[in-house]
Design a protein around this motif. Sequence first.
Motif, short mmCIF file in Angstrom:
data_model
loop_
_atom_site.label_atom_id
_atom_site.label_comp_id
_atom_site.label_asym_id
_atom_site.label_seq_id
_atom_site.Cartn_x
_atom_site.Cartn_y
_atom_site.Cartn_z
N VAL A 273 0.87 -1.18 0.00
CA VAL A 273 0.00 0.00 0.00
C VAL A 273 0.90 1.23 0.00
O VAL A 273 1.78 1.33 0.88
CB VAL A 273 -0.93 0.02 1.23
CG1 VAL A 273 -1.81 1.27 1.19
CG2 VAL A 273 -1.79 -1.23 1.30
N PRO A 274 0.72 2.13 -0.98
CA PRO A 274 -0.24 2.15 -2.09
C PRO A 274 -0.03 0.98 -3.05
O PRO A 274 1.09 0.53 -3.26
CB PRO A 274 0.05 3.48 -2.79
CG PRO A 274 0.75 4.33 -1.78
CD PRO A 274 1.56 3.37 -0.98
N ALA A 275 -1.15 0.53 -3.63
CA ALA A 275 -1.11 -0.66 -4.47
C ALA A 275 -0.91 -0.35 -5.95
O ALA A 275 -0.77 -1.26 -6.75
CB ALA A 275 -2.41 -1.45 -4.28
N VAL A 276 -0.91 0.95 -6.31
CA VAL A 276 -0.72 1.37 -7.70
C VAL A 276 0.61 2.11 -7.78
O VAL A 276 0.89 2.99 -6.96
CB VAL A 276 -1.87 2.28 -8.18
CG1 VAL A 276 -1.63 2.75 -9.61
CG2 VAL A 276 -3.20 1.53 -8.07
N LEU A 277 1.46 1.74 -8.75
CA LEU A 277 2.81 2.31 -8.83
C LEU A 277 2.79 3.83 -8.91
O LEU A 277 3.56 4.50 -8.21
CB LEU A 277 3.55 1.72 -10.03
CG LEU A 277 4.98 2.24 -10.24
CD1 LEU A 277 5.86 1.92 -9.05
CD2 LEU A 277 5.58 1.67 -11.53
N SER A 278 1.94 4.39 -9.73
CA SER A 278 1.92 5.85 -9.88
C SER A 278 1.55 6.53 -8.56
O SER A 278 2.09 7.60 -8.24
CB SER A 278 0.94 6.26 -10.99
OG SER A 278 -0.37 5.80 -10.71
N ASP A 279 0.65 5.93 -7.79
CA ASP A 279 0.28 6.50 -6.49
C ASP A 279 1.44 6.42 -5.52
O ASP A 279 1.70 7.35 -4.74
CB ASP A 279 -0.93 5.76 -5.92
CG ASP A 279 -2.20 5.99 -6.71
OD1 ASP A 279 -2.26 6.99 -7.45
OD2 ASP A 279 -3.12 5.16 -6.60
N ALA A 280 2.15 5.29 -5.54
CA ALA A 280 3.30 5.13 -4.64
C ALA A 280 4.41 6.12 -4.98
O ALA A 280 5.02 6.72 -4.08
CB ALA A 280 3.82 3.70 -4.73
#
Length: 393
Positions: free
Chosen positions: A353-360
Amino acid sequence: MDDSKMRPSRRAVVMGLSAFGLIPAGVRGAATPVEAKFVIEDRRLWVSASVDGSEPLLFIVDTGAASNFLRPEIAKKLKLLVQGTGSVGGVGGRSANTGVVQAREIAIGGAFRQNRVLFNTYDMARGFPDDAAGMFASGLFTALDTDLDFANGTWRIWPKGREGDPKGVRLADSSITLLGDRGGSQRMYATIQIDGRPYRMGIDTGAPGALFLFPRAAARSGLFEGRPYAPSGVSGFGGRAKRLGRIVRAERLNWGPLALKRPFVTLMDPAETSLFDFDGLIGLPLISLFDMATEVGPGKVWLARNTLKPTADPYGRSGLWLGLRGKDILVEAVGKGSPAETAGIAVDDVVAVPAVLSDAIKLINGDAGREIALSLRRDGKAREAKLTLADYL
């Protein structure tokens, strides 16, 4: 006051060209330069130009490139004459095939016209802003005497040669020459000193960092190991390098009339292959601290310190570099001395978490002082890491 807030945007430059109209070639005298406006945005130098009478288009100026580039879809729309094929390469270490087209005329900034201009057609979506129609190479500076007045955003071109000396200091060790046996335009080179060591560098307005050392020079510098660093991707024409680079601080820089303490330097991994026979690049953030002029006859560069202040190179304040392995977000690098290292995050940790690369990526690249939390997995065990982003370099 922030100088950047006083400068027009690149869109304003295009609007200015639309209103200004084109100055016919030959109306200026031999001792009078032709002037065009430029802006610096997103750590790039922008000018507007018309190609074969087109509407104004935005171009990046890259004095480190030997060839001009144009988006293929624009070349097709303008029905430019196809001349053949070519290839491009760069720090990524690989080459890419291109088409080559010719424009009958380009008009730069509403002021300067050049006939029979060749462009490589290249997919500018690879790392270039969406509104960049193309890129102008070093030939606009190395074929004619020119001035770049960064403080005022003015580009002066002397079609019949400059009378008298430019202002500032003539760099005795500078040169305007071809790169080895490669084709294309001549480029500008100068010698700088980093921590007392000399480096032969290309003067490259297309490089967004202040200083960039190629693998052999990075190894020779002694800067790659043993000091705090931020991991950095290295890419350009030729794709992305196989290994991550590092952003570090050196102790001092000397270039002509400029002396800087603790400059940022981006280093390629010494294990990478270098395509070049010089040491690295002087990028736009450092070049723009001067008003720069080319003296084409003797092949020299002149520098005059202007009023602009140095800016810090951007780097991730977490010290993390993330990538994908299958569907997992993986920690690929942890910078020495970084908040991530302090928080105990290690290479090959999986970010849950975050589970989406762009969000991380957005989360770990926030402003200094922001507290963030990551849910991680290591060897099948879950843990939470909390860290405070910091200006740790």
